[in-house]
Design a protein around this motif. Structure first.
Motif, PDB file in Angstrom:
ATOM      1  N   GLU A  15      65.119  54.910 124.320  1.00  0.00           N
ATOM      2  CA  GLU A  15      64.673  53.974 125.294  1.00  0.00           C
ATOM      3  C   GLU A  15      63.806  52.748 125.021  1.00  0.00           C
ATOM      4  OE1 GLU A  15      66.352  53.932 128.417  1.00  0.00           O
ATOM      5  OE2 GLU A  15      67.375  56.039 127.900  1.00  0.00           O
ATOM      6  N   CYS A  16      62.902  52.959 123.896  1.00  0.00           N
ATOM      7  CA  CYS A  16      61.976  51.978 123.683  1.00  0.00           C
ATOM      8  C   CYS A  16      61.974  52.109 122.152  1.00  0.00           C
ATOM      9  CB  CYS A  16      60.792  52.327 124.050  1.00  0.00           C
ATOM     10  SG  CYS A  16      60.727  52.918 125.921  1.00  0.00           S
ATOM     11  N   CYS A  70      51.859  47.413 127.330  1.00  0.00           N
ATOM     12  CA  CYS A  70      52.761  48.160 127.107  1.00  0.00           C
ATOM     13  C   CYS A  70      52.260  49.529 126.989  1.00  0.00           C
ATOM     14  CB  CYS A  70      53.035  47.934 125.436  1.00  0.00           C
ATOM     15  SG  CYS A  70      53.857  46.349 125.384  1.00  0.00           S
ATOM     16  N   GLU A  86      61.383  47.288 130.520  1.00  0.00           N
ATOM     17  CA  GLU A  86      61.684  48.621 130.117  1.00  0.00           C
ATOM     18  C   GLU A  86      61.380  49.496 130.810  1.00  0.00           C
ATOM     19  OE1 GLU A  86      61.948  47.456 125.241  1.00  0.00           O
ATOM     20  OE2 GLU A  86      60.112  48.352 126.121  1.00  0.00           O
ATOM     21  N   LEU A 142      56.832  50.341 125.676  1.00  0.00           N
ATOM     22  CA  LEU A 142      57.401  50.389 126.855  1.00  0.00           C
ATOM     23  C   LEU A 142      56.959  49.098 127.495  1.00  0.00           C
ATOM     24  CD1 LEU A 142      59.661  51.838 128.670  1.00  0.00           C
ATOM     25  CD2 LEU A 142      57.930  53.317 129.461  1.00  0.00           C
TER      26      LEU A 142
END
Length: 192
Positions: free
Chosen positions: A27-28, A69, A37, A33
């Motif tokens: 996903e990242c 993040c 996201e 992230l």
């Protein structure tokens, strides 16, 4: 906050930890992230302004080093809190979440804003309105009557009132998010 699909942090063996890492990295890919996201990761789109504020605040509470993040270690810390955190840890996290402006205290507007946003995102109707809940919290635990809750007032007041503790815990239960991630991981594993 419960345990997802019968899984606890202790049960996350090396294989499962690797799966969590693979899921996070798929996903990242950057290993970081971002807020955008984060919303995509949990399928959060077309949010109202108050819900968007809540998600931003939630993201910021998981961004431990305040770099904008969430890295894998912060992700694991968040999962650990959701799956294993004790009452004290969770109450400290709830306080940080409700303290939207970072002032070190929670006022009525902050509590009301976050509580409304949580309800909107969870899509659940409650027996008590957000306004009534906010008034109830302040009536019961703002002992000095100054209109704000310090961390100490919040921690002691919530722990001393079983009903408030239960309501708060149920409202902020994030286990459905962990279940979603876990079920996606299991589906991906079955496909490989």
């Amino acid at each position: 906050m419960g345990n997802a699909s019968g899984v606890s942090v202790e049960e996350l063996n090396a294989c499962e930890s690797h799966q969590w890492y693979r899921k996070f990295m798929s996903e990242c890919p950057s290993g970081q992230l971002t807020l955008h996201e984060f919303k995509k990761f949990f399928g959060l789109k077309n949010l109202s302004d108050s819900s968007n504020e809540y998600i931003t605040t939630l993201f910021n509470t998981f961004d431990i080093n305040d770099d904008g993040c969430i890295d894998f270690m912060e992700y694991v810390a968040a999962l650990s809190l959701v799956l294993k955190g004790g009452v004290q840890q969770k109450l400290r996290w709830y306080f940080k979440l409700y303290d939207v402006d970072g002032s070190g205290s929670i006022d009525r507007d902050e509590l009301l804003l976050i509580f409304k946003a949580i309800r909107a995102i969870n899509g659940t109707e409650q027996e008590i309105s957000a306004e009534e809940f906010t008034s109830l919290v302040f009536d019961k635990i703002d002992l000095n009557g100054d209109g704000v809750l310090s961390l100490e007032e919040f921690m002691e007041g919530i722990q001393a009132d079983e009903m408030l503790l239960k309501m708060l815990t149920q409202t902020l239960d994030l286990s459905h998010i962990v279940k979603k991630i876990y079920s996606e991981m299991c589906s991906e594993q079955q496909l490989t």
